[in-house]
Motif scaffolding. Structure first.
Motif, mmCIF file in Angstrom:
data_model
loop_
_atom_site.group_PDB
_atom_site.id
_atom_site.type_symbol
_atom_site.label_atom_id
_atom_site.label_comp_id
_atom_site.label_asym_id
_atom_site.label_seq_id
_atom_site.Cartn_x
_atom_site.Cartn_y
_atom_site.Cartn_z
ATOM 1 N N LEU A 113 38.567 83.167 50.105
ATOM 2 C CA LEU A 113 37.634 82.442 49.643
ATOM 3 C C LEU A 113 36.795 81.836 50.825
ATOM 4 N N SER A 114 35.478 81.310 50.549
ATOM 5 C CA SER A 114 34.966 80.689 51.633
ATOM 6 C C SER A 114 35.088 79.092 51.353
ATOM 7 N N PRO A 115 34.803 78.344 52.270
ATOM 8 C CA PRO A 115 35.127 77.072 52.241
ATOM 9 C C PRO A 115 34.657 76.295 51.033
ATOM 10 N N LYS A 116 33.416 76.543 50.682
ATOM 11 C CA LYS A 116 32.862 75.953 49.586
ATOM 12 C C LYS A 116 33.897 76.416 48.155
ATOM 13 N N GLU A 117 33.990 77.788 48.091
ATOM 14 C CA GLU A 117 34.854 78.034 47.206
ATOM 15 C C GLU A 117 36.157 77.692 46.841
ATOM 16 N N ALA A 118 36.696 77.634 48.262
ATOM 17 C CA ALA A 118 38.088 77.063 48.213
ATOM 18 C C ALA A 118 38.255 75.286 47.456
ATOM 19 N N GLU A 119 37.071 74.780 48.155
ATOM 20 C CA GLU A 119 36.869 73.521 47.578
ATOM 21 C C GLU A 119 36.728 73.248 46.229
ATOM 22 N N ILE A 120 35.950 74.456 45.513
ATOM 23 C CA ILE A 120 35.626 74.200 43.847
ATOM 24 C C ILE A 120 36.902 74.540 43.286
ATOM 25 N N TYR A 121 37.741 75.636 43.659
ATOM 26 C CA TYR A 121 38.863 75.926 42.799
ATOM 27 C C TYR A 121 40.192 75.251 43.438
ATOM 28 N N GLY A 122 41.215 75.189 42.472
ATOM 29 C CA GLY A 122 42.279 74.557 42.663
ATOM 30 C C GLY A 122 43.167 75.569 43.373
ATOM 31 N N ARG A 123 44.559 74.912 43.927
ATOM 32 C CA ARG A 123 45.455 75.472 44.644
ATOM 33 C C ARG A 123 45.879 76.800 43.806
ATOM 34 N N VAL A 124 46.092 76.582 42.405
ATOM 35 C CA VAL A 124 46.841 77.687 41.504
ATOM 36 C C VAL A 124 45.736 78.789 41.195
ATOM 37 N N THR A 125 44.452 78.591 41.576
ATOM 38 C CA THR A 125 43.675 79.781 41.533
ATOM 39 C C THR A 125 43.507 80.450 42.971
ATOM 40 N N PHE A 169 33.941 69.646 38.789
ATOM 41 C CA PHE A 169 35.315 69.392 38.139
ATOM 42 C C PHE A 169 35.676 70.053 36.926
ATOM 43 N N ILE A 170 34.735 70.354 36.023
ATOM 44 C CA ILE A 170 34.973 71.142 34.750
ATOM 45 C C ILE A 170 35.439 72.699 35.186
ATOM 46 N N PRO A 171 34.626 73.429 35.841
ATOM 47 C CA PRO A 171 35.047 74.714 36.248
ATOM 48 C C PRO A 171 35.970 74.771 37.297
ATOM 49 N N GLY A 172 36.555 73.968 37.985
ATOM 50 C CA GLY A 172 37.482 73.779 39.005
ATOM 51 C C GLY A 172 38.849 73.407 38.349
ATOM 52 N N VAL A 173 38.642 72.690 37.134
ATOM 53 C CA VAL A 173 40.193 72.093 36.652
ATOM 54 C C VAL A 173 40.429 73.257 35.193
ATOM 55 N N MET A 174 39.502 73.889 34.821
ATOM 56 C CA MET A 174 39.581 74.751 33.683
ATOM 57 C C MET A 174 40.862 75.893 33.755
ATOM 58 N N PRO A 175 41.882 75.790 33.032
ATOM 59 C CA PRO A 175 42.946 77.054 33.250
ATOM 60 C C PRO A 175 42.330 78.467 33.309
ATOM 61 N N ASN A 176 41.276 78.754 32.664
ATOM 62 C CA ASN A 176 40.769 80.183 32.706
ATOM 63 C C ASN A 176 40.127 80.524 34.017
ATOM 64 N N GLY A 177 40.113 79.404 34.994
ATOM 65 C CA GLY A 177 39.225 79.521 36.117
ATOM 66 C C GLY A 177 39.753 80.655 37.012
ATOM 67 N N ALA A 178 41.115 81.011 36.986
ATOM 68 C CA ALA A 178 41.561 82.124 37.742
ATOM 69 C C ALA A 178 41.024 83.447 37.248
ATOM 70 N N ALA A 179 41.185 83.542 35.831
ATOM 71 C CA ALA A 179 40.766 84.825 35.131
ATOM 72 C C ALA A 179 39.481 85.206 35.227
ATOM 73 N N ALA A 180 38.637 83.938 35.345
ATOM 74 C CA ALA A 180 37.249 84.143 35.495
ATOM 75 C C ALA A 180 36.993 84.427 36.961
ATOM 76 N N LEU A 181 37.581 84.027 37.983
ATOM 77 C CA LEU A 181 36.995 84.220 39.159
ATOM 78 C C LEU A 181 37.561 85.751 39.616
ATOM 79 N N ILE A 182 38.634 86.128 39.243
ATOM 80 C CA ILE A 182 39.135 87.540 39.470
ATOM 81 C C ILE A 182 38.170 88.357 38.705
ATOM 82 N N SER A 183 37.653 88.278 37.500
ATOM 83 C CA SER A 183 36.723 89.141 36.843
ATOM 84 C C SER A 183 35.412 89.137 37.584
ATOM 85 N N MET A 184 34.927 88.088 37.914
ATOM 86 C CA MET A 184 33.541 88.027 38.870
ATOM 87 C C MET A 184 33.942 88.776 39.971
ATOM 88 N N ARG A 185 34.805 88.581 40.761
ATOM 89 C CA ARG A 185 34.960 89.040 42.222
ATOM 90 C C ARG A 185 34.904 90.801 41.767
#
Length: 440
Positions: free
Chosen positions: A62-74, A162-178
């Motif tokens: 992830l870029s620095p900006k992306e890493a800041e938006i998403y949490g460690r679990v993502t 805050f909301i897109p970063g904390v939502m539990p489905n963030g990882a599934a969404a990010l992987i799908s977009m990637r």
């Protein structure tokens, strides 16, 4: 006849390594990833140990900006998925960026990070590829940080991410977009059974024809002051044994006292068998069957007789068309809690009877701790590696087997002739899931 499901890729980030190869070698060697907590004050906590991911470089993904938006679990989820998809031969190909993505993409390119979005390998139908990469608790640190920011500076200080970063489905969404995956994609949450449930549900989707390929697994990164306090105050956590954190997680041992908080992620690429073979992918294992049940008895305590988990294992065997006598290895839930381990033994005894004492068992949690929502996924990967390599990893810290647990606990790396294996998981809320995996 149901469509047969195979595993074509695996990826892991956990306390024993940031890829599958490193993790598997450390498991076979019987190494522990448990140590003292150093990230926050522990003087008022009931436990001061955890199994943490080490030397993880989020900049690879992830870029620095992306890493800041998403949490460690993502972060962990994406890394595990990237490894699994690469092994499966689903190679990322950058596609044209949208206008509003360009600034983020430019930052990613400057940092040498992968592209923000990509498409599957040429020839694959991305509308038939989905992602159930799940977490039980989500990005706990983002929630804590933003609540603290609001309390200190007022609600206007809260991040718009805050909301897109904390939502539990963030990882599934990010992987799908990637990867441009347009099949079924969402988050499942069943506490400590989350990762296993995601694998089972993904296999069900492929069997039912809803997808041809699924990225499936789970992750957690919840080792924070308040979560450790919560589990500790519930008297669920272990402490260092004789001053040694590495000896704390000891499933089935007479001196077991609780589980060790862990973090990490596991991802599997599940695929319809003919789809995999048609594109030249080599199956690592067969996802032969699964079973899902609920205790319906207590919020945190397992069914005292192990009934719910036993039913899940029986249903997994029935779906696989496999007799209990054919099972040559069990990777149990085995949290190292007095009640949990005892209930699981009763559950397995209901299914396998006296033969249970002769089936090799080893607890992955003895070395990596309890990854909560990620536990079942990483442990399933260990089973896939056992089937692939015909080796079983040990269960460490079993100094004196509990007399109530008449088991063949693997104490040292063991070579086997293994065809069928069972993986069990259970979670707060009485959620149970079992898998039957077969040698490819």
């Amino acid at each position: 006849m149901r469509r047969r499901v195979v595993v074509t890729g695996i990826g892991a980030v956990c306390p024993l390594g940031n890829d599958v190869a490193t993790t598997w070698q450390n498991l076979l060697a019987g190494r522990s990833g448990v140590d003292y907590i150093r990230d926050f004050p522990v003087d008022r906590l009931r436990s001061d140990i955890a199994a943490s991911v080490k030397a993880f470089d989020v900049g690879r993904y992830l870029s620095p900006k992306e890493a800041e938006i998403y949490g460690r679990v993502t972060h962990f989820s994406l890394a595990a998925a990237v490894e699994a998809l690469r092994e499966a031969g689903i190679v990322p190909i950058e596609r044209a960026p949208a206008a509003d993505d360009e600034a983020v993409r430019a930052g990613a390119r400057a940092q040498g990070a992968p592209p923000l979005a990509a498409a599957p390998a040429s020839g694959l139908d991305r509308t038939r590829i989905g992602c159930l990469m799940s977490t039980g608790m989500g990005s706990v640190e983002i929630f804590e940080e933003q609540v603290a920011r609001s309390a200190a500076r007022g609600p206007r200080a809260v991040s718009p991410y805050f909301i897109p970063g904390v939502m539990p489905n963030g990882a599934a969404a990010l992987i799908s977009m990637r990867y441009g995956l347009m099949g079924p994609s969402y988050n499942l949450a069943s506490a400590c059974a989350t990762g296993t449930h995601s694998i089972a549900t993904s296999a069900l989707m492929i069997e039912a024809g809803e997808a041809d390929v699924m990225v499936a697994g789970g992750a957690e990164a919840a080792t924070r002051l308040n979560t450790v306090a919560g589990f500790g105050n519930a008297k669920a956590l272990a402490k260092a044994v004789d001053g040694d954190p590495a000896r704390a997680s000891r499933p089935f041992d007479r001196r077991r006292q609780g589980f060790v908080m862990g973090e990490g992620a596991g991802a599997l690429v599940l695929e319809e068998e003919q789809h995999a073979l048609a594109r030249g992918a080599k199956p690592l294992a067969i996802m032969a069957g699964f079973g899902m049940t609920t205790d319906a008895e207590h919020l945190t305590r397992p069914h005292s007789g192990g009934l719910g988990l036993a039913l899940a294992v029986e249903r997994a065997l029935a779906r696989a068309g496999t007799a209990p006598e054919a099972i040559g290895y069990i990777n149990p839930h085995a949290t190292s809690t007095p009640q949990g381990d005892a209930a699981e033994v009763l559950a397995l005894r209901r299914v396998f009877g006296e033969r249970l004492a002769r089936i090799p068992i080893s607890a992955t949690k003895s070395m990596i701790g309890h990854l909560l929502g990620g536990a079942g996924a990483v442990e399933t990967i260990a089973v896939v590696c056992s089937l692939r390599d015909q080796l079983l990893h040990p269960s460490i810290n079993v100094d004196e087997l509990d007399p109530e647990c008449s088991l063949d606990v693997v104490r040292e790396r063991r070579a086997v002739d293994l065809r069928h294996a069972v993986k069990c998981s259970a979670g707060f809320g009485g959620h149970n899931c079992a898998l039957v995996l077969e040698r490819a």
